[in-house]
Write an enzyme that holds these catalytic residues in place. Structure first.
Site, mmCIF file in Angstrom:
data_model
loop_
_atom_site.group_PDB
_atom_site.id
_atom_site.type_symbol
_atom_site.label_atom_id
_atom_site.label_comp_id
_atom_site.label_asym_id
_atom_site.label_seq_id
_atom_site.Cartn_x
_atom_site.Cartn_y
_atom_site.Cartn_z
ATOM 1 N N HIS A 183 3.721 -8.319 6.888
ATOM 2 C CA HIS A 183 2.678 -7.645 6.111
ATOM 3 C C HIS A 183 1.287 -8.163 6.503
ATOM 4 O O HIS A 183 1.069 -9.367 6.563
ATOM 5 C CB HIS A 183 2.923 -7.901 4.608
ATOM 6 C CG HIS A 183 1.871 -7.334 3.717
ATOM 7 N ND1 HIS A 183 1.382 -7.989 2.612
ATOM 8 C CD2 HIS A 183 1.209 -6.149 3.776
ATOM 9 C CE1 HIS A 183 0.467 -7.235 2.021
ATOM 10 N NE2 HIS A 183 0.343 -6.123 2.710
HETATM 11 CA CA CA Z 1 2.684 -4.994 9.543
#
Ligand code: CA
Ligand code: V1P
Ligand code: ZN
Length: 393
Positions: A183
């Site tokens: 992320h």
């Molecule tokens: Ca990513």
């Protein structure tokens, strides 16, 4: 022979300082800056330098890095060494550091490394903004976890945030896309409260199990609807083993929706290569061409484009992928047989290392089952579509 088209007035630039590849995080650390040397060798081996503007970049200054980062944090980064680190016990904890076996170790030449990758990304951003480059590439950047005053997940300074902040002087809406398997939390957080940057990260998501644990589907920005940043963070949380077909379809539909609704004036894409099959830290089953599809897709928008690297822990495949993507940018098709005369050819030879090919099959090397159901993927698409109702250009 590669067939290289170089249309007049269409410029791709490559931004690099080879000093960056000399740095080491430590013997057992998965982040290996020499993968950049491997990448450069392949890019040159295929002759791609004749199709681009090649820039040797200067390190970023502390002043430039301070447009995002905290001064006290930068003082520490600049002054700490493996020899004097004991004098910085408090700072180490405060800034999320360690010496060995840590995500963010203090290593020799650390500040040099930091200022080199940041300088290359900023140089690329400047060439996009001045219109000298339609696409500018820096494979040494993309360190998306770094925060304003702390290091995280192998990232010390957030070169992406620095570049986007610079680009905001020229463009009113910038789309940031992140295809690293992790992320892109640092970039998301930095632009949490603005609608001038839309962040969109595709990643493996499993809180408490997979780093950094954030980036769920409901993480779309501030929940206070009067905050301008509301609905301007988007996340595509995935499970182990996603394959080429599903990933490409998802990328096309989701990114397509977002571009249509938000109408960005420029795009920044972080191309972390740890989303490939067989990556030492990753969990996906993607082939190089599926990863590259994301670059083709954003290139086809004809928007000003900044391309940066990121993670990638199986060096030979990182080099393959970023060479393929460099070729896509300049419109070259590369032969599957690697050039013979490249140094480090051995890194690409033998059955385990891809048999001297540019496009070995990576979809089966990890043996990860595809845990993503059609229903879950459909829910993601529906949610993003729904979010776009709040987004105006
Ligand atoms: Ca990513
Ligand atoms: O899982 C963790 C933390 C450390 N534990 C307390 C939880 N860290 C991960 C960090 C991954 C960073 C990815 C960076 C990027 O997105 C951008 C450049 O690709 C981690 C892992 C892992 N398997 O996820 N650290 C390490 N492995 C590690 C292994 C050996 C030595 C040092 C770190
Ligand atoms: Zn990563």
């Amino acid at each position: 022979n590669n067939c290289i088209e170089r249309p007049q007035g269409y410029n791709v630039s490559f931004h690099y300082n080879s000093k960056v590849e000399q740095h080491h995080f430590g013997k057992t650390h998965p982040m290996k800056p020499w993968r950049l040397q491997l990448t450069k060798q392949l890019v040159l081996g295929y002759g791609l330098e004749y199709a681009m503007d090649m820039y040797q970049t200067r390190p970023a200054t502390k002043q430039e890095i301070a447009i995002f980062h905290d001064r006290g944090y930068l003082d520490f980064l600049e002054l700490v060494t493996p020899n004097n680190v004991d004098e910085y016990r408090d700072e180490q904890n405060k800034y999320n550091f360690g010496i060995e076996f840590y995500d963010c170790p203090v290593f020799d030449g650390m500040w040099d490394y930091i200022s080199l990758y940041s300088g290359a990304t900023m140089d690329a951003a400047r060439k996009v903004c001045s219109g000298q480059s339609n696409i500018a590439i820096n494979w040494s950047g993309g360190l998306h976890h770094a925060k304003k005053s702390s290091a995280s997940g192998f990232c010390y300074v957030n070169d992406i945030v620095l570049a986007i902040q610079y680009m905001m002087q020229y463009y009113s809406r910038i789309l940031y896309i992140d295809i690293d398997v992790h992320h892109g939390d640092g970039v998301e957080q930095a632009f949490h409260s603005t609608n001038r940057v839309m962040t969109l990260s595709y990643h493996k998501y499993a809180p408490n199990e997979f780093f950094p644990g954030t980036g769920g589907l409901d993480e779309t920005g501030p929940k206070d609807t009067y905050n301008e940043g509301a609905h301007h963070s988007l996340n595509v949380p995935l499970k182990d083993g996603i394959d080429d077909h599903e990933y490409k379809e998802l990328f096309k539909v989701v990114t397509g929706h977002v571009i249509e609704a938000y109408k960005p004036q420029a795009i920044v894409i972080q191309c972390g290569a740890d989303s490939l099959g067989g990556d030492r830290l990753g969990r996906f089953n993607l082939n190089i061409t599926a990863h590259g599809y994301c670059v083709e897709f954003v290139k086809a928008t004809h928007l000003p484009l900044l391309i940066i690297g990121g993670g990638g822990y199986t060096p030979r495949n990182v080099a393959r992928t970023w060479t393929h993507e460099t070729a896509l940018c300049v419109g070259a098709q590369l032969h599957d047989d690697l050039p013979w005369h490249i140094p480090y050819r051995r890194a690409f030879s033998g059955e385990r290392n891809g048999d001297g090919k540019l496009y070995p099959d990576l979809s089966t090397v990890s043996l990860k089952q595809n845990q993503n159901t059609a229903e879950e993927l459909h829910t993601i698409v529906k949610n993003v579509h729904w979010e776009m109702r709040y987004v105006h250009s």
